[in-house]
Design a protein around this motif. Structure first.
Motif, PDB file in Angstrom:
ATOM      1  N   GLY A 176       0.840  -1.186   0.000  1.00 47.60           N
ATOM      2  CA  GLY A 176       0.000   0.000   0.000  1.00 47.60           C
ATOM      3  C   GLY A 176       0.876   1.237   0.000  1.00 47.60           C
ATOM      4  O   GLY A 176       1.798   1.347   0.802  1.00 47.60           O
ATOM      5  N   ALA A 177       0.609   2.155  -0.910  1.00 48.80           N
ATOM      6  CA  ALA A 177       1.359   3.409  -1.001  1.00 48.80           C
ATOM      7  C   ALA A 177       0.671   4.292  -2.026  1.00 48.80           C
ATOM      8  O   ALA A 177      -0.379   3.936  -2.579  1.00 48.80           O
ATOM      9  CB  ALA A 177       2.816   3.162  -1.392  1.00 48.80           C
ATOM     10  N   VAL A 178       1.273   5.443  -2.283  1.00 47.76           N
ATOM     11  CA  VAL A 178       0.761   6.299  -3.337  1.00 47.76           C
ATOM     12  C   VAL A 178       0.963   5.584  -4.672  1.00 47.76           C
ATOM     13  O   VAL A 178       1.936   4.867  -4.873  1.00 47.76           O
ATOM     14  CB  VAL A 178       1.491   7.659  -3.334  1.00 47.76           C
ATOM     15  CG1 VAL A 178       2.963   7.500  -3.605  1.00 47.76           C
ATOM     16  CG2 VAL A 178       0.850   8.627  -4.313  1.00 47.76           C
ATOM     17  N   VAL A 179      -0.003   5.729  -5.569  1.00 49.56           N
ATOM     18  CA  VAL A 179       0.058   5.068  -6.884  1.00 49.56           C
ATOM     19  C   VAL A 179       0.871   5.920  -7.859  1.00 49.56           C
ATOM     20  O   VAL A 179       0.702   7.136  -7.903  1.00 49.56           O
ATOM     21  CB  VAL A 179      -1.372   4.857  -7.417  1.00 49.56           C
ATOM     22  CG1 VAL A 179      -1.354   4.314  -8.832  1.00 49.56           C
ATOM     23  CG2 VAL A 179      -2.139   3.899  -6.488  1.00 49.56           C
ATOM     24  N   PRO A 180       1.743   5.304  -8.661  1.00 47.77           N
ATOM     25  CA  PRO A 180       2.061   3.880  -8.698  1.00 47.77           C
ATOM     26  C   PRO A 180       2.964   3.473  -7.537  1.00 47.77           C
ATOM     27  O   PRO A 180       3.932   4.168  -7.236  1.00 47.77           O
ATOM     28  CB  PRO A 180       2.784   3.716 -10.043  1.00 47.77           C
ATOM     29  CG  PRO A 180       3.416   5.056 -10.287  1.00 47.77           C
ATOM     30  CD  PRO A 180       2.461   6.062  -9.725  1.00 47.77           C
TER      31      PRO A 180
END
Length: 349
Positions: free
Chosen positions: A220-224
């Motif tokens: 889970g993290a900022v995309v991408p």
């Protein structure tokens, strides 16, 4: 890579300075201050106040806790530190196991700030989940970072395209007991599968996926998401999320989360939307961080004209208006001072 252990990269903190409350001092009272220290302090105060101070400044050490190699927190934190340095404010960046470790470190230290997933912060504030039995009462929010969502990457040759395909498979989830593992276990339960959990730094786990040593990587993290992009860039891979029913189950269990859609084109080979869940991340501080330090850091970061180019490419959400996404943690008085000046109405708690 052990399936029962987790690895954590760490670095030894170095001293960092930030300018805080001014008070008159006689120069003779500080015989050990070098000319270089004086010059740095003057430059710092010019950056913060717009002029050289009439009085010398008190010095505080500030360490920014982030996460491990292959995480989204680490390069973001490094970008924050570099941007602040360009404004004359120096902070030290330290690697960690992520949100949970950061929140505990910040709660215990007046001069530590940290990147934090706000769902983990909710547990910390309420002595729940990973923080059961210990209420973190000293946490205060500074500024928004970006929105986190969760996805999975697997080699296309594995024929894994959904959570339902992960039963009995080895799945990397990042550091042990960190938010990614917590949410993956919940998602797996919703999908009624029993995967084998593998812990470690996201960068190392990505290499294991491309080598075929584990079957998939959930992050889970900022995309991408950096580690998932690494898999997709290095091998013929597929990145996927949750089914509609799995999203509904996650939202029922974690009301702090929101449903989200990842548009096509964020990952190599991604041609369809990815359905998932998400929540915001903030940089947080201890309530006893000096007000002028908190104000200076918050003002400098949220005054960037283009945070994506000036701070880091994932900093598109690092904007004053996004402070309203924090309904979990009180804001630091220094940060509140900046938001009041900027005309941002913070949510009532």
């Amino acid at each position: 890579m052990s399936t029962t252990c987790w690895s954590k990269a760490a670095s030894r903190p170095t001293r960092a300075t930030a300018c805080c409350t001014s008070r008159r001092r006689d120069a003779a009272a500080e015989p050990d201050m070098t000319r270089r220290s004086v010059r740095c302090l003057l430059l710092l105060c010019v950056a913060i106040f717009g002029h050289a101070p009439a009085y010398s400044q008190k010095v505080a050490e500030v360490t920014l806790m982030t996460a491990g190699d292959g995480s989204a927190f680490l390069p973001y934190g490094q970008g924050v530190a570099a941007y602040l340095a360009s404004k004359g404010i120096s902070i030290d960046v330290k690697k960690s196991a992520g949100s949970n470790e950061n929140l505990s470190a910040v709660d215990a230290s007046a001069t530590t700030i940290g990147t934090a997933f706000m769902v983990s912060a909710f547990d910390a504030m309420n002595a729940a989940g990973w923080a059961a039995g210990r209420k973190h009462e000293n946490l205060r929010a500074l500024f928004p970072m970006y929105e986190t969502s969760f996805q999975v990457a697997a080699l296309r040759s594995s024929a894994i395209t959904s959570l339902a395909d992960l039963d009995g498979k080895k799945v990397g989830v990042g550091p042990a007991k960190a938010p990614a593992e917590v949410f993956f276990r919940a998602a797996a339960e919703a999908a009624r599968v029993r995967p084998i959990i593998v812990n470690g730094d996201p960068a190392a786990l990505a290499k294991l996926v491309t080598a075929g040593e584990i079957d998939a990587l959930w992050q889970g993290a900022v995309v991408p998401i950096p580690s998932l992009s690494d898999v997709a860039d290095r091998a013929d891979a597929v990145v996927f999320g949750l089914s509609e029913a799995e999203v509904a189950a996650m939202l029922e269990k974690f009301p702090q989360l929101s449903a989200t859609i990842v548009p096509p084109g964020n990952y190599k080979g991604q041609t369809a939307e990815i359905r998932s869940v998400s929540a915001w991340n903030f940089v947080v501080a201890n309530k006893d961080l000096p007000v002028e330090v908190a104000y200076a850091i918050t003002k400098a970061i949220l005054s960037a004209n283009d945070p994506k180019s000036e701070i880091y490419p994932t900093a598109g959400g690092t904007l004053a208006r996004n402070a309203t996404h924090n309904r979990i943690m009180p804001f630091h008085p220094g940060a509140m001072r900046f938001y009041a000046e900027a005309g941002i109405v913070l949510p009532a708690r």
